[in-house]
Design a protein around this motif. Structure first.
Motif, PDB file in Angstrom:
ATOM      1  N   GLN A   6       0.833  -1.201   0.000  1.00  9.61           N
ATOM      2  CA  GLN A   6       0.000   0.000   0.000  1.00  9.61           C
ATOM      3  C   GLN A   6       0.871   1.257   0.000  1.00  9.61           C
ATOM      4  N   GLY A   7       1.937   1.224   0.818  1.00 12.39           N
ATOM      5  CA  GLY A   7       2.846   2.374   0.868  1.00 12.39           C
ATOM      6  C   GLY A   7       3.494   2.638  -0.475  1.00 12.39           C
ATOM      7  N   GLY A   8       3.952   1.561  -1.127  1.00 11.18           N
ATOM      8  CA  GLY A   8       4.578   1.707  -2.436  1.00 11.18           C
ATOM      9  C   GLY A   8       3.601   2.199  -3.478  1.00 11.18           C
ATOM     10  N   GLY A   9       2.356   1.695  -3.403  1.00 11.99           N
ATOM     11  CA  GLY A   9       1.333   2.127  -4.360  1.00 11.99           C
ATOM     12  C   GLY A   9       0.987   3.592  -4.197  1.00 11.99           C
ATOM     13  N   LEU A  10       0.924   4.046  -2.949  1.00 12.61           N
ATOM     14  CA  LEU A  10       0.613   5.455  -2.694  1.00 12.61           C
ATOM     15  C   LEU A  10       1.748   6.349  -3.179  1.00 12.61           C
ATOM     16  N   LYS A 142      20.917  10.181   5.886  1.00 10.50           N
ATOM     17  CA  LYS A 142      22.263   9.597   5.783  1.00 10.50           C
ATOM     18  C   LYS A 142      22.320   8.484   4.721  1.00 10.50           C
ATOM     19  N   GLN A 143      22.754   7.276   5.099  1.00 11.52           N
ATOM     20  CA  GLN A 143      22.957   6.227   4.085  1.00 11.52           C
ATOM     21  C   GLN A 143      21.641   5.749   3.459  1.00 11.52           C
ATOM     22  N   TYR A 144      20.509   6.114   4.055  1.00 15.34           N
ATOM     23  CA  TYR A 144      19.212   5.696   3.503  1.00 15.34           C
ATOM     24  C   TYR A 144      18.626   6.726   2.531  1.00 15.34           C
ATOM     25  N   TRP A 145      19.328   7.831   2.335  1.00 14.27           N
ATOM     26  CA  TRP A 145      18.821   8.867   1.432  1.00 14.27           C
ATOM     27  C   TRP A 145      18.622   8.278   0.037  1.00 14.27           C
ATOM     28  N   ALA A 146      17.397   8.318  -0.450  1.00 21.80           N
ATOM     29  CA  ALA A 146      17.032   7.611  -1.686  1.00 21.80           C
ATOM     30  C   ALA A 146      17.769   8.131  -2.912  1.00 21.80           C
ATOM     31  N   ALA A 147      18.138   9.411  -2.894  1.00 23.94           N
ATOM     32  CA  ALA A 147      18.768   9.985  -4.089  1.00 23.94           C
ATOM     33  C   ALA A 147      20.236   9.586  -4.253  1.00 23.94           C
ATOM     34  N   MET A 188       9.901  10.339   1.269  1.00 23.84           N
ATOM     35  CA  MET A 188       9.042   9.151   1.334  1.00 23.84           C
ATOM     36  C   MET A 188       9.828   7.885   0.995  1.00 23.84           C
ATOM     37  N   LEU A 189      10.582   7.941  -0.089  1.00 22.20           N
ATOM     38  CA  LEU A 189      11.388   6.785  -0.490  1.00 22.20           C
ATOM     39  C   LEU A 189      12.449   6.456   0.564  1.00 22.20           C
ATOM     40  N   SER A 190      13.065   7.485   1.111  1.00 20.93           N
ATOM     41  CA  SER A 190      14.144   7.283   2.088  1.00 20.93           C
ATOM     42  C   SER A 190      13.627   6.602   3.349  1.00 20.93           C
ATOM     43  N   SER A 191      12.463   7.051   3.832  1.00 23.05           N
ATOM     44  CA  SER A 191      11.900   6.434   5.032  1.00 23.05           C
ATOM     45  C   SER A 191      11.541   4.972   4.759  1.00 23.05           C
ATOM     46  N   ARG A 192      11.127   4.697   3.560  1.00 23.53           N
ATOM     47  CA  ARG A 192      10.780   3.324   3.163  1.00 23.53           C
ATOM     48  C   ARG A 192      12.035   2.445   3.077  1.00 23.53           C
ATOM     49  N   TYR A 193      13.113   3.002   2.526  1.00 20.78           N
ATOM     50  CA  TYR A 193      14.380   2.251   2.452  1.00 20.78           C
ATOM     51  C   TYR A 193      14.905   1.926   3.853  1.00 20.78           C
ATOM     52  N   ARG A 194      14.702   2.865   4.776  1.00 17.65           N
ATOM     53  CA  ARG A 194      15.253   2.717   6.120  1.00 17.65           C
ATOM     54  C   ARG A 194      14.533   1.644   6.928  1.00 17.65           C
ATOM     55  N   SER A 195      13.212   1.612   6.823  1.00 15.07           N
ATOM     56  CA  SER A 195      12.455   0.732   7.724  1.00 15.07           C
ATOM     57  C   SER A 195      11.578  -0.296   7.012  1.00 15.07           C
ATOM     58  N   GLY A 196      11.492  -0.197   5.686  1.00 17.96           N
ATOM     59  CA  GLY A 196      10.653  -1.145   4.955  1.00 17.96           C
ATOM     60  C   GLY A 196       9.230  -0.665   4.758  1.00 17.96           C
ATOM     61  N   VAL A 201       4.069  10.902   7.676  1.00 17.50           N
ATOM     62  CA  VAL A 201       4.119  12.094   8.532  1.00 17.50           C
ATOM     63  C   VAL A 201       5.544  12.636   8.601  1.00 17.50           C
ATOM     64  N   GLU A 202       6.497  11.732   8.838  1.00 20.49           N
ATOM     65  CA  GLU A 202       7.898  12.150   8.880  1.00 20.49           C
ATOM     66  C   GLU A 202       8.334  12.714   7.528  1.00 20.49           C
ATOM     67  N   SER A 203       7.895  12.073   6.442  1.00 24.63           N
ATOM     68  CA  SER A 203       8.283  12.511   5.098  1.00 24.63           C
ATOM     69  C   SER A 203       7.832  13.938   4.826  1.00 24.63           C
ATOM     70  N   LEU A 204       6.601  14.253   5.250  1.00 27.56           N
ATOM     71  CA  LEU A 204       6.097  15.620   5.070  1.00 27.56           C
ATOM     72  C   LEU A 204       6.916  16.606   5.897  1.00 27.56           C
TER      73      LEU A 204
END
Length: 230
Positions: A6-10, A142-147, A188-196, A201-204
């Motif tokens: 669902q997170g990926g789809g959003l 840091k190392q989870y930064w998606a870019a 959004m991508l970075s938070s997803r990479y970090r925790s799955g 809320v954090e992304s905003l």
């Protein structure tokens, strides 16, 4: 469907919605910078979305895209032959060259910039959009930064390094502008990479903070650099 899916789809839905807005913004930017229309070369044009809207607005377009599947879609959309690399493009100079999140993927960096310089008309404009590894969201994730996007991104740029690089090749920085939506999307991508899973809320919060801090220093999450021939 899992919470993960669902997170990926959003994220994908947000991306598609934002892309429609940013395409209009990009078109408005090139039109403002040139005072009208002219000849445009988009390097790394993907499936041709930006070329298509530019063509519809009256630009004479050319495109380069190394991926054969994306190139075929772009050719179909624009009804022109999209070339696999810059050497296949005719030597005619153009008024505008754009690279939207492409430079960080280019293996032959210096040679490509030299080719761009020769393809750009004396009064022409070069637009380069790249992530900024000196941004607030990069330091936060840091190392989870998606870019960072290793290994697809071969280089990481800051406003200082990109200005020095293009100065070396005969370009002068005329302006730089933030890509506001990128800060939220990358967060959004970075938070997803970090925790799955995506922490919206954090992304905003981080996206907003990055835009505010980046706007103060000219160091946004992603930047558009406007170059002219020196």
């Amino acid at each position: 469907m899992s919470h993960n899916d669902q997170g990926g789809g959003l994220i994908n839905s947000v991306y598609r919605f934002v892309r429609t807005i940013t395409l209009k913004q990009k078109l408005q930017l090139i039109t403002t910078l040139t005072g009208g229309t002219g000849k445009l070369l988009d390097i790394g044009c993907g499936t041709g979305a930006f070329l298509e809207v530019s063509q519809q607005a009256g630009w004479a377009i050319k495109g380069v895209e190394p991926d054969p599947d994306a190139r075929a879609i772009a050719s179909q959309k624009t009804k022109i032959s999209i070339q696999p690399d810059l050497t296949a493009i005719d030597q005619e100079q153009v008024d505008m060259i754009t690279m939207w999140h492409v430079l960080e993927h280019v293996p032959t960096l210096n040679e490509t910039i030299e080719q761009i310089h020769s393809r750009l008309a004396p009064n022409g404009t070069l637009l380069i959009a790249v992530p900024n590894s000196d941004s607030y969201d990069a330091s936060y994730y840091k190392q989870y930064w998606a870019a960072y996007d290793v290994p697809r991104h071969l280089y990481h740029f800051t406003p200082d390094t990109i200005e020095k690089l293009f100065d070396k090749h005969g370009f002068k920085l005329a302006d730089k502008r933030p890509m506001v939506f990128d800060a939220f999307y990358i967060a959004m991508l970075s938070s997803r990479y970090r925790s799955g899973q995506t922490n919206f809320v954090e992304s905003l919060r981080i996206g907003l903070a990055s835009n505010i801090k980046g706007g103060q220093k000219g160091h946004s999450s992603s930047q558009i650099y406007v170059f002219k021939k020196a």
